[in-house]
Scaffold this active site. Structure first.
Site, PDB file in Angstrom:
ATOM      1  CG  ASP A  18       4.548  88.437  35.724  1.00  0.00           C
ATOM      2  OD1 ASP A  18       3.735  89.093  35.058  1.00  0.00           O
ATOM      3  OD2 ASP A  18       5.644  88.888  36.101  1.00  0.00           O
ATOM      4  NE  ARG A  98      13.762  85.982  41.026  1.00  0.00           N
ATOM      5  CZ  ARG A  98      12.927  86.342  41.992  1.00  0.00           C
ATOM      6  NH1 ARG A  98      12.931  85.676  43.139  1.00  0.00           N
ATOM      7  NH2 ARG A  98      12.105  87.348  41.837  1.00  0.00           N
ATOM      8  CB  SER A 179       7.020  95.043  39.133  1.00  0.00           C
ATOM      9  OG  SER A 179       7.717  93.815  39.063  1.00  0.00           O
TER      10      SER A 179
END
Length: 408
Positions: A18, A98, A179
């Site tokens: 990505d 994150r 992924s």
């Protein structure tokens, strides 16, 4: 967003599919803007190799590689382990990675005078929420670019085609196009054959597992280990003092070698859909198990049960990207209070994917062999239980008498 005002963009950059194609895409669609790539090192190891060369070749003006590993362990992983927080068995490996990355990206974006922050999260996933809630917490007015919500690409196959057309080097191909998300805590696998919930994960296939082996391929002899904790924080591995980060890395080695920490789960994403993934968390699985084992002798019943209730709330907050919220901070304060006596040693036996209890000790232990024994003792009068049961059962007795009376 007025695209004409976007001259400099800071990109959360992993070097994966990505974010690799986002650099040329940003320059094509945002006035040939300057793209500054930022990679947060949370222990993804070999994935960082060659990252700067790749980022610069694909159009970035510079790459920051920020070592966040110690902070990641001490300020995110350990507080979550102490809370006993699991989201539907998932040990939150991507979830708590994150916020720390996004927080650092905001700091760099401010220092660089960036006009926007960009991330490569899809519109179907949880990570878009985790990144953007953190950005809102530290830069509430910062514009956010999310290409998956803008571009015409519909699949990872189309992303690979885009990369090939723009000469973007990739480490994957169409056959190995899982992924993945990797850090020092875990590795996740999604996509390809795993999208069919009826397919068994290919644990024994060479190259599928990266942090360990299948339980079938683990040694036939068990491995014993000990872990010491001080106020809920791991401090020693097999009697040797180490940092929490070093202990997790050691546990990854020994856990992976014994087939520990594999999880195949269909989880409920924040955005409403169910998603199937396979997680490798060898060290994490051992650490959670050991910490819980020690708590069984160090926490009183009421505290332990309330902590278990709040662990669900804590896990939801982490999973849903709400790390930087008053509630998460308040829950961490509660957890820290419960950990004041969670000090001691745990012995475990690892064998073919299993973690087996082999002994637990603490100076704060509430377990009394003298009281609990089935043998003769001088500290517990069993006759006392009759009065306890009469009082404890009084509401039930009264209700039964009332019911009996009204049936006549």
């Amino acid at each position: 967003m007025d695209k004409s005002k976007i001259k400099k963009v800071v990109l959360a950059y992993s070097g994966g599919l990505d974010t690799s194609i986002i650099i040329p895409w940003l320059k094509e669609n945002y006035n040939n803007c300057e793209v500054i790539a930022v990679s947060g090192n949370v222990g993804q190891a070999d994935e960082l190799e060659g990252l700067e060369e790749k980022a610069l070749k694909t159009g970035a003006s510079k790459l920051y590689v920020e070592d966040l590993t110690e902070e990641f362990v001490n300020d995110y992983i350990i507080p979550t382990v102490k809370a006993g927080a699991l989201y539907e068995e998932y040990m939150l490996g991507t979830s708590f990675a994150r916020p720390i990355i996004a927080k650092r990206i905001v700091e760099i974006a401010k220092a660089e005078g960036a006009d926007a922050i960009c991330h490569g999260c899809t519109g179907k996933g949880n990570d878009q929420v985790r990144f953007e809630l953190t950005i809102k917490a530290f830069a509430p007015d910062m514009p956010i670019i999310a290409p998956w919500r803008e571009w015409e690409l519909k699949s990872r196959e189309e992303e690979i085609e885009y990369a090939e057309k723009h000469n973007v080097p990739l480490k994957i191909n169409r056959e190995t196009n899982y992924s993945k998300d990797k850090n020092l805590w875990h590795l996740s696998h999604e996509g390809l054959d795993l999208e069919d919930a009826g397919n068994e994960p290919m644990y024994e296939k060479e190259g599928f597992l990266e942090m360990g082996v299948s339980p079938l391929q683990a040694p036939d002899k068990p491995t014993y280990i000990t872990l010491d904790f001080d106020k809920g924080v791991p401090t020693k591995f097999n009697g040797e003092a180490m940092s929490a980060k070093e202990i997790i890395l050691k546990l990854n080695e020994v856990g992976g070698a014994n087939g520990i920490g594999l999880l195949d789960i269909v989880e409920n994403r924040l955005v409403g859909m169910k998603c199937r993934g396979v997680y490798e968390t060898p060290g994490g699985a051992i650490l959670y198990f050991a910490h819980n084992y020690l708590e069984t002798i160090c926490l009183d019943k009421a505290t332990a049960h309330k902590k278990q209730e709040l662990a669900i709330t804590f896990a939801d907050l982490v999973y849903n990207g709400q790390w930087f919220t008053p509630l998460r901070e308040a829950l961490s304060a509660f957890v820290d209070k419960t950990q004041e006596t969670v000090t001691g040693k745990v012995k475990l036996k690892l064998y073919k994917g299993n973690i087996i209890k082999a002994g637990v000790w603490s100076d704060y232990s509430l377990y009394s062999e003298e009281i609990a024994t089935f043998g003769e003792d001088d500290c517990y009068d069993q006759k006392d239980s009759a009065g306890f049961i009469n009082l404890y059962g009084l509401p039930i007795k009264v209700q039964a008498l009332v019911n009996q009376k009204n049936k006549k």
